[in-house]
Design an enzyme around this catalytic site. Structure first.
Site, PDB file in Angstrom:
ATOM      1  N   ASP A 153       0.856  -1.175   0.000  1.00 58.07           N
ATOM      2  CA  ASP A 153       0.000   0.000   0.000  1.00 58.07           C
ATOM      3  C   ASP A 153       0.900   1.236   0.000  1.00 58.07           C
ATOM      4  O   ASP A 153       1.824   1.324   0.810  1.00 58.07           O
ATOM      5  CB  ASP A 153      -0.868  -0.044   1.276  1.00 58.07           C
ATOM      6  CG  ASP A 153      -1.895   1.048   1.338  1.00 58.07           C
ATOM      7  OD1 ASP A 153      -3.025   0.798   0.917  1.00 58.07           O
ATOM      8  OD2 ASP A 153      -1.560   2.154   1.808  1.00 58.07           O
ATOM      9  N   ASN A 161      -2.990  13.396  -3.233  1.00 61.70           N
ATOM     10  CA  ASN A 161      -4.173  13.959  -3.878  1.00 61.70           C
ATOM     11  C   ASN A 161      -4.589  15.272  -3.230  1.00 61.70           C
ATOM     12  O   ASN A 161      -4.908  16.246  -3.919  1.00 61.70           O
ATOM     13  CB  ASN A 161      -5.335  12.960  -3.817  1.00 61.70           C
ATOM     14  CG  ASN A 161      -5.144  11.789  -4.769  1.00 61.70           C
ATOM     15  OD1 ASN A 161      -4.470  11.916  -5.789  1.00 61.70           O
ATOM     16  ND2 ASN A 161      -5.722  10.660  -4.427  1.00 61.70           N
ATOM     17  N   ASP A 170      -2.230  10.330  -9.677  1.00 62.56           N
ATOM     18  CA  ASP A 170      -2.150   9.416 -10.822  1.00 62.56           C
ATOM     19  C   ASP A 170      -0.708   9.172 -11.241  1.00 62.56           C
ATOM     20  O   ASP A 170      -0.318   8.046 -11.579  1.00 62.56           O
ATOM     21  CB  ASP A 170      -2.938   9.984 -12.007  1.00 62.56           C
ATOM     22  CG  ASP A 170      -4.444   9.933 -11.789  1.00 62.56           C
ATOM     23  OD1 ASP A 170      -4.875   9.265 -10.825  1.00 62.56           O
ATOM     24  OD2 ASP A 170      -5.173  10.564 -12.569  1.00 62.56           O
ATOM     25  N   GLU A 196      -4.735   2.493  -4.164  1.00 62.03           N
ATOM     26  CA  GLU A 196      -3.287   2.670  -4.072  1.00 62.03           C
ATOM     27  C   GLU A 196      -2.591   1.377  -3.651  1.00 62.03           C
ATOM     28  O   GLU A 196      -1.440   1.381  -3.228  1.00 62.03           O
ATOM     29  CB  GLU A 196      -2.953   3.780  -3.063  1.00 62.03           C
ATOM     30  CG  GLU A 196      -3.215   3.449  -1.608  1.00 62.03           C
ATOM     31  CD  GLU A 196      -4.644   3.704  -1.178  1.00 62.03           C
ATOM     32  OE1 GLU A 196      -4.904   3.698   0.039  1.00 62.03           O
ATOM     33  OE2 GLU A 196      -5.504   3.908  -2.048  1.00 62.03           O
TER      34      GLU A 196
END
Length: 467
Positions: A153, A161, A170, A196
């Site tokens: 992760d 973000n 992204d 993610e």
């Protein structure tokens, strides 16, 4: 003279793992391609039938010419020319049909590849991962071949973000995918597991060798620099490793790897843990956590509070939490995935040295909030329910796994020594778990898990007065 053409359209065998399209639009495109192939097959069959009828006519004319006593040459030449022209026309139609069928077959193969590929990272997606893991575990069951699983992760992905925008997030995902692809070689399969999270299936690989691979991947990700709009973003990952055991189902090996990921996060992130079948253990050499919350969650008693990085008051309220959880509930329903809730309740508020009661309560709530926040994935939802109560939603996590995670977090926080006016002490925290049903009431699930947590502390009366 006759010509025979046979076309055979094959369907994937049941259980072969051939994926269907993942959206109605993809399904429609695939169905159109299949229908066009079937239509072409019918057209070819009709053309061959017409050709055979024509040949029978030319054959009759040959027989008639053979029975004549006068010069047969011109008539026979005419018949042969007609037959050759009929064959030429059929050959041209068959070639065109072959070309069209090949185009439609390519379209179907493209649809199947798209259904198995994550559009953002170009890695195999969760669908392809499930198919490959099932096949790998099947080889274990049939031949005893070892295999291992890595799940990791990206640490603090939500912050990319929030601070830099979704385009930055992204780019982080694409960069991690490229790094992972460079580290993993066939026959291993690297996939985007979701959000993610990434996963690697390692066939013919023991858990010991998988630990080495996990550390190699973690170190490579740590060295990855993502440049976005002139800013350099540093990326790390928390990694979990699990070796397959005889009789494992997919959910068994995934659950153990997931628990190892949670252990890595609780240990400060940017490290690797592996699951030995009973518990999660650090991968050697152990990573010395340097993140802000590492001292709090390291499991080593301290004489003072660990660093405070989260204010309990800044966590989403119950109303905001419910609104966010509704979206997770719908995703869980669409993906037929489990969704669990954890509730943590601080049972007492001892007075911290040199602080009055009110400041002590606030400090201890922030302390617990920091511990909880540092132990979970970015995809998990964390909310505050008020004085010393916290709620966490874990998408894709069963009640059993959530209970293990909750107990680990509770133990980690409780292991820290708190300096109070009466001397060092340890916090007591109750933890409870509940499942969120796909069509169930979110408010009912939260009330249920709160009741269970407070019941463990004998505080049902307080719950009744606050709901």
């Amino acid at each position: 003279m006759a010509t025979l053409v046979a076309l055979k359209l094959r369907r994937p065998r049941a259980g072969s793992g051939a994926p269907s399209a993942t959206s109605p639009e993809d399904s429609e495109r695939t169905n159109r391609a299949i229908e066009q192939i079937r239509q072409l097959a019918e057209d070819v069959a009709n053309d061959v039938g017409d050709h055979n009828v024509a040949l029978e006519g030319w054959s009759d004319q040959l027989d008639a010419a053979r029975q004549k006593s006068d010069d047969q040459g011109p008539e026979i030449q005419y018949v042969v020319s007609g037959m050759l022209e009929a064959n030429r026309q059929l050959s041209a139609r068959l070639e065109e049909a072959e070309r069209k069928i090949a185009c439609q077959a390519d379209e179907i193969r493209t649809q199947q590849a798209d259904a198995r590929t994550d559009a953002l990272t170009n890695l195999p997606n969760r669908r392809a991962f499930d198919v490959e893991l099932a096949a790998t575990l099947g080889r274990l069951a049939n031949n005893g071949d070892p295999c291992s699983l890595i799940i990791f992760d990206i640490d603090h992905f939500k912050q990319f973000n929030d601070a830099h925008g979704h385009l930055a997030g992204d780019e982080v995902l694409r960069s991690v995918a490229r790094t992972l692809s460079n580290q993993i070689r066939t026959p291993s399969t690297a996939a985007r597991y979701g959000g993610e999270e990434f996963a690697v299936i390692l066939p013919a690989t023991t858990a010991e060798r998988a630990q080495t691979a996990a550390e190699r991947v973690r170190a490579a990700i740590e060295k990855t620099s993502v440049v976005h709009e002139g800013k350099t973003l540093r990326v790390t990952a928390s990694i979990g490793v699990s070796g397959a055991l005889q009789g494992d189902r997919q959910r068994d090996i995934v659950r153990r790897a997931d628990e190892a990921v949670y252990a890595a996060k609780a240990a400060g992130r940017n490290c690797s843990y592996w699951h030995d079948g009973c518990t999660a253990l650090p991968v050697a050499p152990a990573h010395e956590a340097s993140s802000a919350g590492s001292a709090l969650m390291s499991g080593k008693p301290t004489s003072t509070l660990g660093p405070i990085t989260v204010e309990a008051a800044s966590l989403p309220s119950r109303q905001r939490f419910v609104e966010s959880l509704a979206a997770r509930q719908q995703e869980s329903k669409n993906g037929d995935a489990p969704l669990s809730l954890l509730c943590f309740s601080l049972l007492e508020f001892p007075q911290v040295n040199q602080l009055d009661k009110e400041d002590s309560v606030r400090l201890l709530c922030d302390y617990v909030a920091t511990g909880i926040n540092s132990a979970f994935r970015d995809v998990d939802l964390i909310g505050g329910l008020g004085r010393g109560e916290f709620i966490v939603a874990l998408p894709g996590t069963t009640e059993r796994s959530a209970r293990i995670v909750g107990e680990r977090v509770r133990t980690s926080i409780a292991s820290q020594s708190i300096p109070t006016v009466d001397g060092p002490t340890h916090l007591e925290i109750a933890v409870a778990v509940a499942a969120v049903e796909c069509d169930g009431s979110i408010d009912d699930a939260i009330s249920c898990v709160r009741h269970d947590a407070l019941a463990k502390s004998g505080l049902e009366a307080e719950l009744a007065s606050s709901v």
